[in-house]
Design an enzyme around this catalytic site. Structure first.
Site, short mmCIF file in Angstrom:
data_model
loop_
_atom_site.label_atom_id
_atom_site.label_comp_id
_atom_site.label_asym_id
_atom_site.label_seq_id
_atom_site.Cartn_x
_atom_site.Cartn_y
_atom_site.Cartn_z
CG ASP A 1 -0.47 -0.32 2.51
OD1 ASP A 1 0.76 -0.87 2.78
OD2 ASP A 1 -0.87 0.53 3.48
CD GLU B 1 3.35 -1.27 7.65
OE1 GLU B 1 3.27 -1.21 8.96
OE2 GLU B 1 3.15 -0.20 6.90
CD GLU B 2 2.12 3.36 6.10
OE1 GLU B 2 2.15 3.81 6.90
OE2 GLU B 2 3.38 3.25 5.38
CG HIS C 1 5.33 8.10 6.45
ND1 HIS C 1 4.24 7.77 7.14
CD2 HIS C 1 5.93 6.54 6.09
CE1 HIS C 1 3.94 6.45 7.18
NE2 HIS C 1 5.03 5.90 6.76
ZN LIG Z 1 4.93 3.71 6.56
ZN LIG Z 2 6.21 1.15 5.33
#
Ligand SMILES: [Zn+2]
Ligand SMILES: [Zn+2]
Length: 450
Positions: free
Chosen positions: A124, A182-183, A413
């Site tokens: 993702d 996962e986020e 990020h």
């Molecule tokens: Zn992340």
């Molecule tokens: Zn990650």
């Protein structure tokens, strides 16, 4: 005569002593060899893996750039999932799609008997507008692979491509797990590692150990960081709503000031942490959101706080949850205020199984050279790979993605995050060797793994 027989005797004893020494050294060498044996040390196989990587790399880079240009958010990885499944099918793997919404599994069966292990890659992207000027920047406005999951997915696909033509070297089978969200899933939805586990990803065939990695911008391409035991923190969140009573700002004694209470609670949480949490067992509480009040001269009757809790142990998790609520109760009651408190448990700490870590370290050192296998001090960031580590032994490491000629690079990020693509070939090489060596080390594991 006496002296001759004495000399003969001496010679005999010397020969016996030398023979014993040779035998002892031989046994020692044999033991040392069997302990340090890795497929990575097998030069022929190693160069075969290198050749396969070289062959597949242009395609893998194309796939990575396609993924980067077409990032998809958690539980919405529809095109990514289709691409992954079709690539795995073309390599002759047994493929299952639609696990935990958009997850994909590819099973690679080796020619030799053995157990099954897994490699997990997350797919993702994040809701971030990319700043990068690369020709393969995101085409999806407001969505970006700013956490490098496009690199993870490409490494997993690349490893499946390399190993699918080396089945004769595989003792057992490898399950490639492509994970959504996962986020974190969208609000109100389930998703990620926990949903994959719930839907049976660790079974049929049962996998005995699981591997994973994350790109790491703090180290150069060609380096990794890892350590045994806890490596990443748990990530819990909490919310506090304080209910006071409004009054005129000039007459605070007639109201119950929720802003004053919130300030006391925030200071008390931070100061109490430093006196009650073992400094050798790190933990972090951060309050990232505070809302309340309507006007400068009105005492606020409502304040809302939200924060995150990061710990490396279950004991601290429970301690801090209780601590935050006790402090909130302790400050609100004497002032006649009330509160609502909610605590949501997120993913647990990522834990590298010490037995597995001990067996796999020589592989990393053989592939990269000892100097490039760096220690990983526990990090307070989180990763839901930990859900797998709760069920079976896990091995997780950080893969260097910084261009060595640069001093630093934008962090994970960041809208400017731009990992060095040369890390993909390094990642495929490491993962190929780790998986092959893990399966070959069948007899080295303690019973909890095998
Ligand atoms: Zn992340
Ligand atoms: Zn990650």
């Amino acid at each position: 005569m006496t002296s001759l027989s004495f000399r003969t005797n001496m010679m005999y004893h010397r020969i016996m002593l030398i023979r014993l020494m040779v035998k002892f050294v031989g046994l020692f060498m044999l033991a040392a060899c069997s302990l340090s044996f890795t497929h990575a040390a097998d030069k022929t196989l190693s160069s075969l893996i290198d050749k396969k990587i070289e062959k597949h790399l242009p395609e893998i880079i194309r796939i990575r750039r396609f993924l980067h240009m077409n990032p998809e958010l958690g539980n919405r990885e529809f095109e990514t999932s289709k691409l992954v499944a079709s690539k795995l099918l073309s390599q002759g793997l047994e493929v299952k799609s639609g696990i935990a919404k958009t997850g994909v599994i590819g099973i690679l069966q080796g020619d030799q008997a053995g157990f099954s292990i897994g490699f997990r890659a997350d797919m993702d992207a994040l809701p971030i507008q990319e700043n990068s000027q690369t020709p393969y920047a995101s085409l999806n406005p407001g969505v970006m692979h700013a956490c490098g999951h496009d690199i993870h997915t490409s490494i997993a696909l690349g490893t499946a491509m390399v190993l699918s033509s080396l089945r004769d070297h595989i003792n057992g089978s490898i399950k490639f797990i492509f994970q959504p969200a996962e986020e974190g899933p969208p609000a109100g939805e389930e998703g990620g590692a926990s949903l994959m586990i719930k839907e049976g990803v660790l079974a049929d065939p049962d996998i005995k150990a699981i591997f994973g990695l994350h790109v790491w911008p703090e180290i150069d391409v060609g380096q990794v960081r890892f350590s045994s035991g806890p490596v990443l923190a748990s990530a819990d969140s909490f919310e506090i709503s304080l209910h006071g009573k409004s009054s005129h700002g000039a007459r605070p004694h007639e109201g119950v000031d929720a802003i004053f209470l919130s300030s006391q609670i925030i200071v008390a949480i931070h100061s109490t942490m430093s006196r009650t949490v073992d400094p050798m067992d790190p933990a972090v509480v951060s309050i990232g959101k505070i809302q309340g009040g309507i006007r400068s001269n009105i005492i606020a009757d409502e304040v809302h706080l939200a924060g995150t809790v990061r710990t490396l142990t279950e004991a601290n998790r429970t301690r801090i949850q209780n601590l935050i609520e006790n402090i909130t109760r302790g400050f609100t009651q004497p002032f006649g205020a009330s509160y609502d408190f909610s605590y949501r448990r997120g993913s647990p700490p990522v834990y590298n199984h010490p037995g597995l870590a001990e067996v796999m370290r020589p592989t990393l050192e053989q592939v990269l050279g000892k100097a490039n296998v760096l220690n990983l001090p526990p990090q307070m960031v989180a990763e839901d790979f930990s859900e797998f580590c709760q069920k079976i032994p896990g091995f997780y490491f950080m893969l260097g993605v910084k261009n060595p000629s640069q001093k630093s690079m934008p962090p994970l990020h960041s809208p400017d995050f731009n990992p060095d693509e040369r890390s993909i070939a390094v990642g495929i090489k490491i993962v190929s060797h780790l998986l092959l060596d893990c399966l070959a080390h069948r007899n080295s594991f303690k019973s909890e793994i095998y």
